[in-house]
Design a protein around this motif. Structure first.
Motif, short mmCIF file in Angstrom:
data_model
loop_
_atom_site.label_atom_id
_atom_site.label_comp_id
_atom_site.label_asym_id
_atom_site.label_seq_id
_atom_site.Cartn_x
_atom_site.Cartn_y
_atom_site.Cartn_z
N THR A 107 3.50 -1.27 -11.82
CA THR A 107 2.59 -2.38 -11.33
C THR A 107 3.82 -2.83 -10.51
O THR A 107 5.07 -3.24 -10.71
CB THR A 107 2.36 -3.43 -12.50
N LYS A 164 1.82 7.01 -6.96
CA LYS A 164 0.76 7.69 -7.32
C LYS A 164 1.25 9.28 -6.99
O LYS A 164 1.11 10.23 -8.03
CB LYS A 164 -0.65 7.78 -6.43
N SER A 208 0.86 -1.19 0.08
CA SER A 208 0.15 -0.09 -0.18
C SER A 208 0.89 1.25 -0.05
O SER A 208 0.60 2.17 -0.60
CB SER A 208 -1.02 -0.07 1.18
N THR A 222 9.01 -4.74 -9.76
CA THR A 222 8.26 -3.48 -10.48
C THR A 222 8.12 -3.71 -11.69
O THR A 222 9.12 -4.25 -12.35
CB THR A 222 8.65 -2.14 -10.16
N GLU A 237 2.08 1.95 -3.42
CA GLU A 237 1.16 2.39 -4.33
C GLU A 237 0.71 3.73 -3.92
O GLU A 237 0.69 4.74 -5.01
CB GLU A 237 -0.56 1.76 -4.06
#
Length: 135
Positions: free
Chosen positions: A70, A63, A56, A97, A59
């Motif tokens: 990914t 962002k 998390s 990644t 991610e």
């Protein structure tokens, strides 16, 4: 600190007993590594939580960095005896990644390590090594 969420687990019988979330949503019989008994051990449970939490964090940072990536996170947790006779954990975090350069992947994993609650909880008292695999 403002607490957003809190949960509680209860264990009986230590490393060879039983542990469960108090809300009844998850429970495990426990077994020491190499005992031959069916069950998980605390290091496995810690690895599960750390991998999910770190994923998390990856991610969130991806962002913020505006990266189209990914990522898959794996965490290895070991336990060993210290020179003073106590016990300590040893951790390796692997971020696999796809879609970014190796330099971006290294920056991503390092920044994720700064914000992940598990990383913040272990920092300074557990050896944690970061590894990147770029596809």
């Amino acid at each position: 600190m403002k607490v957003f969420y809190k949960t509680r687990a209860t264990s009986t019988g230590g490393r060879t007993g039983h542990t469960a979330l108090d809300d009844g949503s998850l429970a495990f019989d426990l077994a020491s590594p190499g005992s031959g008994k069916e069950g998980a051990n605390p290091e496995q449970l810690f690895a599960l939580g750390y991998a999910a939490c770190f994923g998390s964090a990856l991610e969130l940072i991806a962002k913020q960095m505006k990266l189209d990536v990914t990522a898959k996170t794996s965490v290895e947790v070991g336990i060993g005896q210290t020179a003073s006779g106590g016990y300590a954990l040893d951790i390796d975090i692997y971020a696999e990644t796809t879609g970014i350069t190796e330099d971006e992947a290294h920056r991503l994993i390092e920044k994720a390590h700064e914000v992940c609650p598990y990383s913040n909880a272990t920092r300074g008292n557990i050896d944690v090594r970061l590894h990147v695999v770029v596809n």
